[in-house]
Scaffold this active site. Structure first.
Site, PDB file in Angstrom:
ATOM      1  N   GLY A  90       0.789  -1.230   0.000  1.00 35.69           N
ATOM      2  CA  GLY A  90       0.000   0.000   0.000  1.00 35.69           C
ATOM      3  C   GLY A  90       0.820   1.279   0.000  1.00 35.69           C
TER       4      GLY A  90
ATOM      5  NE  ARG B 167      -6.254   6.145   6.018  1.00 35.56           N
ATOM      6  CZ  ARG B 167      -7.097   5.259   6.525  1.00 35.56           C
ATOM      7  NH1 ARG B 167      -7.938   5.634   7.491  1.00 35.56           N
ATOM      8  NH2 ARG B 167      -7.120   4.015   6.109  1.00 35.56           N
TER       9      ARG B 167
ATOM     10  CD  GLN C 253      -1.369  -4.557  -5.111  1.00 38.14           C
ATOM     11  OE1 GLN C 253      -0.867  -4.264  -4.038  1.00 38.14           O
ATOM     12  NE2 GLN C 253      -2.676  -4.503  -5.323  1.00 38.14           N
TER      13      GLN C 253
END
Length: 465
Positions: free
Chosen positions: A15, A19, A89
């Protein structure tokens, strides 16, 4: 114990971590000195497995290189070529897409535990229980759940009246009654591989983010008549994921108290354990007292019967027994037993302080050897020097070790006395039992037993009005 040949681990760590608002990948942000992902992999290394696949995406080279630096700490066997793999990914399209990225590296038979790379508090024993329950119930998927006081933001585990798992419902989709459920999805799963990969092919990005969600796999299993279970083996702290800096600080506090608690059980006294910051690799002997606002980091080892007072910062150093340190900074130094340091001393890398020596307030030592019972009591600077036994260094004395190009060494023999405000211009050798008068600037060697004085003649004259 789980069969090593059947268990695979898939860690989802691709990811962006938006944030966190940081250039550093989320899983490399540190908790108690170690990256988030380090804690997860250390826990996993205790399991018996056939393969571990870490799925990376955002800044993959940076994260991969950092992981490979952990071989010595976590264990080379865990990182062996046959066991440990990294998958890429290519596009961050959700947790389901991340899991698809690992599919080519995982056997089509056996079991896979899927875990996020940002849950550093998960316990090895909890994961073992998850696998064993998955096998015992012959489930195709088993969801690890936990009961929490404040379930806001978590997916809820919905069960039948008989307690059987029905579904996972996300916060935004939950009804008012479903939102009252306190059993939540941890985001950690155990799957049977023979049905997992087919189910992955069926998930579709039918959501606002146009992403593939791993939770959809559980729904596909239920639709296809596969057995799905949910087991509440995890404690509420174990499932804490890290999304932002505030989450990072919450988990840091929990881990810090665990570290301090383990030390306290082994005989270390903490005056205020919530305000002592001890690294995971630090070792402290019994009957040592740690006062508030202390930082002890790296591979520091502290002996028994020591007192580490408030305001101390100690990194990668070795401290003997019965050492008293008050409000001082110590880096990469070796302190032997019976030494007293501080307050407000600064010991820089390469310093060795022998038994029963005294380093006093506002004294700085750099890359120097301080002999037994030697006293450098206050307002002194000792750099690149070797001080033998039982020497007294007066207030304001310094070794002038840098000539503008090179660092030079100073030697002082045992039983010598260096007066206040003395400048020792290195390289210089001071013999044994030497007395150097206050205010002297010494540029030449002094033989054993001599008195050395260098100062201008004092002249007193009447004052004019």
């Amino acid at each position: 114990m789980a069969d090593k040949r059947n268990l695979n681990i898939i860690v989802l760590a691709a990811g962006l971590g938006t944030r966190m608002k940081s250039r550093t990948p989320k899983v490399l942000h540190k908790i108690c000195e170690k990256p988030i992902l380090w804690w997860v992999l250390r826990t996993l290394s205790s399991l018996r497995m056939s393969k571990t696949v870490v799925v990376l995406g955002h800044r993959i080279e940076e994260v991969r290189d950092e992981i490979l630096n952990w071989k010595e700490e976590i264990g080379a066997s865990f990182f062996s070529r046959n066991v440990f793999k990294i998958a890429r990914q290519k596009k961050q399209l959700g947790s389901g897409s991340a899991l698809k990225s690992a599919s080519a590296l995982i056997p089509k038979k056996g079991y896979s535990i899927v875990i996020s790379g940002d849950v550093p508090l998960i316990k090895t024993d909890t994961l073992r229980k998850l696998l064993n329950e998955h096998k015992r119930t012959f489930s195709s998927a088993t969801v690890l759940s936990a009961s929490v006081e404040s379930p806001f933001g978590y997916g809820r585990i919905v069960r039948s009246i008989n307690g059987e798992f029905i579904k996972i419902v996300e916060e935004k989709d939950a009804s008012p009654d479903e939102r009252k459920i306190i059993e939540v999805n941890s985001g950690i799963y155990c799957f049977s591989n023979d049905v997992l990969w087919n189910a992955l092919k069926e998930i579709k990005p039918l959501n606002k983010k146009n992403e593939y969600y791993l939770t959809d796999v559980v729904g596909i299993f239920k639709k296809n008549g596969e057995r799905v279970s949910a087991v509440s083996f995890a404690g509420p702290d174990e499932i804490l994921g890290i999304n932002d800096r505030y989450d990072l600080s919450k988990v840091e506090k929990i881990l810090r108290l665990k570290i301090n608690g383990a030390l306290a059980k082994n005989g270390v006294t903490f005056i205020d354990p919530e305000n002592a910051y001890i690294g995971p690799d630090v070792k402290i002997g019994n009957d040592t007292a740690i006062y508030p606002n202390v930082f002890i980091k790296g591979s520091t080892i502290i002996g028994s019967d020591c007192v580490i007072g408030s305001g101390c910062y100690i990194s990668n150093s070795r401290i003997g027994e019965n050492v008293k340190i008050r409000c001082s900074y110590i880096y990469e130094s070796k302190i032997e037993s019976g030494v007293k340091i501080g307050p407000f001393a600064h010991l820089r890398p390469g310093t060795v302080v022998k038994r029963n020596a005294r380093i006093g307030n506002f004294t700085e030592i750099k890359k120097s050897y301080i002999g037994e019972e030697t006293k450098v009591s206050h307002l002194a600077y000792i750099g690149d020097a070797h001080l033998e036994k039982n020497i007294n260094i007066g207030a304001g004395a310094i070794t002038c070790n840098f000539d503008g190009k090179m660092k030079r060494e100073t030697f002082i023999g045992k039983d010598s006395f260096v007066g206040s405000n003395v400048n020792l211009i290195a390289p210089v050798k001071i013999g044994r039992k030497v007395l150097i008068g206050a205010g002297s600037t010494i540029t030449k060697d002094v033989a054993d037993g001599m008195l050395a004085v260098e100062r201008g003649r004092q002249v007193n004259k009447a004052r004019r009005k």
